[in-house]
Design a protein around this motif. Structure first.
Motif, short mmCIF file in Angstrom:
data_model
loop_
_atom_site.label_atom_id
_atom_site.label_comp_id
_atom_site.label_asym_id
_atom_site.label_seq_id
_atom_site.Cartn_x
_atom_site.Cartn_y
_atom_site.Cartn_z
N GLN A 42 1.19 -5.13 -1.95
CA GLN A 42 1.30 -3.56 -1.83
C GLN A 42 2.27 -3.05 -3.17
O GLN A 42 1.94 -2.11 -3.53
N ALA A 126 -4.37 2.81 3.76
CA ALA A 126 -4.83 2.05 4.94
C ALA A 126 -4.14 0.62 5.25
O ALA A 126 -3.98 0.16 6.12
N THR A 127 -3.96 0.01 3.87
CA THR A 127 -3.56 -1.29 3.99
C THR A 127 -1.82 -1.31 4.54
O THR A 127 -1.53 -2.26 5.38
N ASP A 128 -1.26 -0.12 4.23
CA ASP A 128 0.28 0.10 4.73
C ASP A 128 0.24 0.19 6.23
O ASP A 128 1.09 -0.33 7.17
N GLN A 129 -0.81 0.95 6.81
CA GLN A 129 -1.01 1.09 8.34
C GLN A 129 -1.20 -0.43 8.92
O GLN A 129 -0.81 -0.53 9.64
N LYS A 130 -2.17 -1.01 8.45
CA LYS A 130 -2.46 -2.31 8.89
C LYS A 130 -1.02 -3.43 8.90
O LYS A 130 -0.95 -4.08 9.87
N ILE A 131 -0.53 -3.30 7.71
CA ILE A 131 1.05 -4.03 7.82
C ILE A 131 2.00 -3.88 8.83
O ILE A 131 2.27 -4.62 9.36
N GLN A 132 2.14 -2.38 9.04
CA GLN A 132 2.88 -1.85 9.96
C GLN A 132 2.42 -2.40 11.30
O GLN A 132 3.13 -2.41 12.08
N THR A 133 1.30 -2.28 11.78
CA THR A 133 0.84 -2.53 12.85
C THR A 133 0.87 -4.17 13.10
O THR A 133 1.33 -4.67 13.99
N LEU A 134 0.74 -5.07 12.21
CA LEU A 134 0.91 -6.32 12.24
C LEU A 134 2.55 -6.72 12.43
O LEU A 134 2.71 -7.45 13.12
N GLU A 137 3.27 -5.81 15.97
CA GLU A 137 2.77 -6.86 16.73
C GLU A 137 3.67 -8.20 16.56
O GLU A 137 3.72 -8.94 17.80
#
Length: 248
Positions: A42, A126-134, A137
């Motif tokens: 990123q 979008a990738t930032d959101q996925k990374i934050q979600t991961l 989790e």
């Protein structure tokens, strides 16, 4: 299937199981590293976006400069035509045509960069959101893993704790028994000493009110009553006789 093929399949299967076991055991470390790799990617994407934005702005400035030159040359061409210098006006017109051609070539490139910039911004977001979600989790998984390890440790220790608690209870009971025996020895010893010195008999006499110096509530009340009678009696005189106070 030949024996060698079966052995080869067995070795591959064993290697796969061993590798999978290592992966499972270090799953959280692998996840952390994968997240770090994604963060690094990123960062590289943001650097590329910054470079694209810089190039797009530079191209827009160049287009603006070309437009300014065209405006300047158009004014010059009109001035040359006004003075009847058609050759100079044609030369200026040729330069204007070249600048317009260059603008025609560069303008689509700027639009393409704008499109790429928009697409890259969306992808990075979008990738930032996925990374934050991961990451969230993974944090939950780490907490659950820590709780499960703690529960396992407690469960293992509690198995030995039951035996230690039982041993401690036995030791406590033995201590209480020794203390009870010691207290009984002290009590019996005190009884023997009281009998030797007569202290036990003196206590019985005091309780019965026989021992000199012993008193109880009834004795105290009787003594106080007698003292009150002694105080009042001297003030009583014979019938009809005035007291010394009345004669005076």
């Amino acid at each position: 299937m030949s024996m060698l093929s079966k052995l080869s399949a067995l070795f591959r299967g064993s290697a796969h199981e061993a590798g999978q076991a290592v992966v499972d055991k270090n799953a959280l470390r692998i996840l952390d590293q994968e997240i770090r790799d994604a963060d690094n990617a990123q960062s590289k994407a943001r650097d590329d976006l910054a470079g694209l934005v810089a190039r797009r702005r530079s191209a827009e400035n160049e287009l603006q400069s070309l437009g300014d030159q065209i405006a300047k040359y158009e004014s010059s061409a009109r001035a040359a035509l006004g003075r009847g210098n058609s050759d100079l006006a044609r030369e200026v017109a040729q330069r204007i045509a070249e600048l317009e051609s260059e603008i025609t070539t560069r303008a689509p490139q700027v639009e393409d960069m704008k499109t790429a910039e928009t697409r890259l911004r969306q992808t990075i977001g979008a990738t930032d959101q996925k990374i934050q979600t991961l990451k969230r989790e993974i944090d939950i998984v780490k907490v659950n893993d820590s709780v499960q390890r703690a529960q396992s440790a407690v469960a293992l220790q509690s198995q030995g704790a039951h035996s230690r608690i039982g041993s401690a209870a036995d030791s406590l009971q033995r201590i209480k028994q020794r203390q009870a025996v010691q207290e009984e020895r002290l009590r019996v010893g005190q009884e023997f000493e009281d009998r030797r010195t007569g202290a036990d008999l003196d206590a019985k006499l005091r309780d019965a009110g026989i021992l000199p110096g012993a008193s109880n509530a009834d004795d105290v009340l009787a003594r106080l009553t007698q003292q009150e009678v002694k105080v009042v009696t001297p003030q009583i005189t014979q019938q009809g006789e005035k007291s010394p106070v009345e004669r005076d």
